[in-house]
Design a protein around this motif. Structure first.
Motif, short mmCIF file in Angstrom:
data_model
loop_
_atom_site.label_atom_id
_atom_site.label_comp_id
_atom_site.label_asym_id
_atom_site.label_seq_id
_atom_site.Cartn_x
_atom_site.Cartn_y
_atom_site.Cartn_z
N ASN A 157 0.82 -1.21 0.00
CA ASN A 157 0.00 0.00 0.00
C ASN A 157 0.86 1.27 0.00
N LYS A 158 2.14 1.15 0.30
CA LYS A 158 3.06 2.30 0.29
C LYS A 158 3.74 2.45 -1.07
N LEU A 159 3.52 1.49 -1.95
CA LEU A 159 4.16 1.46 -3.25
C LEU A 159 3.49 2.44 -4.21
N ASP A 160 4.28 3.25 -4.90
CA ASP A 160 3.79 4.12 -5.96
C ASP A 160 3.77 3.26 -7.22
N LEU A 161 2.58 2.79 -7.60
CA LEU A 161 2.42 1.78 -8.65
C LEU A 161 1.51 2.26 -9.77
N THR A 162 1.94 2.04 -10.99
CA THR A 162 1.09 2.23 -12.17
C THR A 162 1.11 0.94 -12.96
N VAL A 163 -0.07 0.47 -13.34
CA VAL A 163 -0.19 -0.73 -14.17
C VAL A 163 -0.67 -0.27 -15.55
N TRP A 164 0.09 -0.65 -16.57
CA TRP A 164 -0.21 -0.29 -17.95
C TRP A 164 -0.85 -1.48 -18.66
N GLU A 165 -1.82 -1.21 -19.52
CA GLU A 165 -2.54 -2.28 -20.23
C GLU A 165 -1.66 -3.03 -21.22
N ASN A 166 -0.70 -2.33 -21.82
CA ASN A 166 0.19 -2.96 -22.80
C ASN A 166 1.39 -2.05 -23.04
N LYS A 167 2.36 -2.55 -23.79
CA LYS A 167 3.59 -1.78 -24.03
C LYS A 167 3.32 -0.54 -24.88
N GLU A 168 2.34 -0.60 -25.78
CA GLU A 168 2.03 0.56 -26.61
C GLU A 168 1.53 1.72 -25.74
N GLU A 169 0.66 1.41 -24.80
CA GLU A 169 0.15 2.45 -23.90
C GLU A 169 1.31 3.07 -23.11
N PHE A 170 2.20 2.23 -22.61
CA PHE A 170 3.34 2.73 -21.85
C PHE A 170 4.20 3.65 -22.71
#
Length: 156
Positions: free
Chosen positions: A53-66
């Motif tokens: 819960n302290k982690l600054d996390l982003t989850v991307w749907e795919n490499k193109e979005e990233f």
């Protein structure tokens, strides 16, 4: 700070260890789908990841979005398929250090497109590769070392 990027991670304990590393180093973690395991709140809680819960996390749907949302000039691609040691690279704050999946690494098309941005951890000819979490720690802390004077307040 710095951005650690995991493309298609497959082994939950590696991602858990990298998450802990990011919390302690002040780095942001980016995970690019597909993911080989569940990172829902329920799964994370069951795994006992009390720091998640302290982690600054982003989850991307795919490499193109990233790649459509980041500055490629701030990216470094960790791979065994180059001869350029990570310690010969200049890291700047907010750079992205990108790691591929444990089973396949970073896609060959990406490595070929950004050859000048590829870095490696030197190993003897007897070694094939290092554990993903170990590799992440080695390179992340080199980036911190290079920039420590600018970010020292983060660690005090």
């Amino acid at each position: 700070m710095f951005n650690i990027v995991l493309m298609n991670p497959q082994i939950p304990p590696n991602t858990g260890n990298i998450g802990r590393l990011c919390v302690n180093a002040g780095a942001k973690l980016h995970i690019i789908k597909p993911i080989g395991f569940d990172i829902s709140e329920k799964a994370v809680k069951r795994a006992g990841l009390d720091y998640w819960n302290k982690l600054d996390l982003t989850v991307w749907e795919n490499k193109e979005e990233f790649f459509n949302n980041v500055d490629i000039n701030k990216c470094h691609f960790a791979t065994t398929k180059t001869n350029k040691p990570y310690f010969e690279t200049k890291f700047d704050i907010n750079d992205y250090i990108i790691f591929g999946s444990e089973t396949k690494g970073i896609d060959e098309d990406i490595l070929n497109k950004y050859k000048e941005k590829c870095i490696t951890i030197p190993m003897t000819k007897d070694g094939r590769s290092l554990n993903l979490a170990v590799s992440t720690g080695i390179i992340l802390y080199e980036a911190i070392r290079q920039n420590f004077g600018k970010i020292i307040d983060l660690y005090q």
